[in-house]
Design a protein around this motif. Sequence first.
Motif, PDB file in Angstrom:
ATOM      1  N   ALA A 114      30.153 -19.778  20.170  1.00 39.63           N
ATOM      2  CA  ALA A 114      29.736 -20.959  19.416  1.00 39.63           C
ATOM      3  C   ALA A 114      28.396 -20.670  18.766  1.00 39.63           C
ATOM      4  O   ALA A 114      27.609 -19.857  19.258  1.00 39.63           O
ATOM      5  N   ALA A 115      28.138 -21.325  17.643  1.00 41.76           N
ATOM      6  CA  ALA A 115      26.855 -21.175  16.946  1.00 41.76           C
ATOM      7  C   ALA A 115      26.497 -22.518  16.328  1.00 41.76           C
ATOM      8  O   ALA A 115      27.249 -23.051  15.511  1.00 41.76           O
ATOM      9  N   HIS A 116      25.367 -23.061  16.733  1.00 42.94           N
ATOM     10  CA  HIS A 116      24.944 -24.385  16.271  1.00 42.94           C
ATOM     11  C   HIS A 116      23.575 -24.298  15.597  1.00 42.94           C
ATOM     12  O   HIS A 116      22.630 -23.754  16.158  1.00 42.94           O
ATOM     13  N   GLY A 117      23.485 -24.827  14.400  1.00 48.54           N
ATOM     14  CA  GLY A 117      22.218 -24.925  13.691  1.00 48.54           C
ATOM     15  C   GLY A 117      22.087 -26.311  13.082  1.00 48.54           C
ATOM     16  O   GLY A 117      22.970 -27.160  13.231  1.00 48.54           O
ATOM     17  N   SER A 118      20.997 -26.540  12.386  1.00 49.84           N
ATOM     18  CA  SER A 118      20.779 -27.835  11.737  1.00 49.84           C
ATOM     19  C   SER A 118      21.738 -28.016  10.565  1.00 49.84           C
ATOM     20  O   SER A 118      22.109 -27.044   9.893  1.00 49.84           O
ATOM     21  N   LEU A 119      22.113 -29.254  10.333  1.00 46.43           N
ATOM     22  CA  LEU A 119      23.028 -29.574   9.239  1.00 46.43           C
ATOM     23  C   LEU A 119      22.217 -29.819   7.970  1.00 46.43           C
ATOM     24  O   LEU A 119      21.585 -30.853   7.818  1.00 46.43           O
ATOM     25  N   TRP A 120      22.238 -28.833   7.089  1.00 47.75           N
ATOM     26  CA  TRP A 120      21.550 -28.932   5.805  1.00 47.75           C
ATOM     27  C   TRP A 120      22.540 -29.312   4.724  1.00 47.75           C
ATOM     28  O   TRP A 120      23.759 -29.191   4.919  1.00 47.75           O
ATOM     29  N   PRO A 121      22.061 -29.733   3.555  1.00 50.01           N
ATOM     30  CA  PRO A 121      22.980 -29.995   2.439  1.00 50.01           C
ATOM     31  C   PRO A 121      23.750 -28.733   2.057  1.00 50.01           C
ATOM     32  O   PRO A 121      23.318 -27.615   2.347  1.00 50.01           O
ATOM     33  N   THR A 122      24.868 -28.910   1.399  1.00 47.24           N
ATOM     34  CA  THR A 122      25.662 -27.791   0.926  1.00 47.24           C
ATOM     35  C   THR A 122      24.899 -27.034  -0.172  1.00 47.24           C
ATOM     36  O   THR A 122      24.223 -27.630  -1.007  1.00 47.24           O
ATOM     37  N   VAL A 123      25.019 -25.705  -0.127  1.00 45.02           N
ATOM     38  CA  VAL A 123      24.391 -24.846  -1.152  1.00 45.02           C
ATOM     39  C   VAL A 123      25.324 -24.742  -2.354  1.00 45.02           C
ATOM     40  O   VAL A 123      26.533 -24.549  -2.184  1.00 45.02           O
ATOM     41  N   PRO A 124      24.801 -24.859  -3.588  1.00 44.21           N
ATOM     42  CA  PRO A 124      23.401 -25.129  -3.965  1.00 44.21           C
ATOM     43  C   PRO A 124      23.034 -26.587  -3.696  1.00 44.21           C
ATOM     44  O   PRO A 124      23.863 -27.474  -3.824  1.00 44.21           O
ATOM     45  N   PHE A 125      21.788 -26.814  -3.319  1.00 43.24           N
ATOM     46  CA  PHE A 125      21.351 -28.137  -2.896  1.00 43.24           C
ATOM     47  C   PHE A 125      21.415 -29.155  -4.032  1.00 43.24           C
ATOM     48  O   PHE A 125      20.796 -28.973  -5.077  1.00 43.24           O
TER      49      PHE A 125
END
Length: 210
Positions: A114-125
Amino acid sequence: MSRLHLFDMDGTLMHGSAAAIEISRQLGVEPEIAELERAFAARELDPPRFAELACELWRELTEEHITAAFDGAPWMAGIRDVWAEIRARGERCAVISLSPGFFVERLLTWGADAAHGSLWPTVPFRDPVDPAGILDAGAKVRIADELCAEFGLTRADCVAYGDSMSDSQLFSAVPVSVAVNADHHVRDIAVHAYTGRDLREAYELVGAAS
């Protein structure tokens, strides 16, 4: 007995660097991100505000930039070997990082369960940062608990690997911890400490104590 090995990414799996730094290098905004990193370490910025300001710096970010940043990052030696060994023993391994999920999740291809990170907007922002999707130190403990439930384990079965203040709550929540190239926030509370560039050697500290 099975175990769950929980790895931080920035400064732990990645030696002396972070996703934000590697991405900013691709975009030519290293001095600007260095100032944000300094302010974050000094607690002048919380994780959501850091993400908002970084998004502004990275308005030209593309998937190609992310791939180049990931491929060129100074990863610790032996990451795939360690995760293969963990899984061969019937144990689990996961990455939990405050960095953008779109970067962290690439480690799934290296063998993490598993790999969990912060949910950022889709690229390109094009959309703003949703503060609710940005992880903090407490979220690492929450996600660890969720992974334990998923894998049929408890906190008592966990081993945490980290390097900085964002790992301190997780280190306090599990019985075994390894400070990897760490600052005093976690080095002083860790069960084991490692300095070097080979994750296999850090992992052996846990095996030697089993």
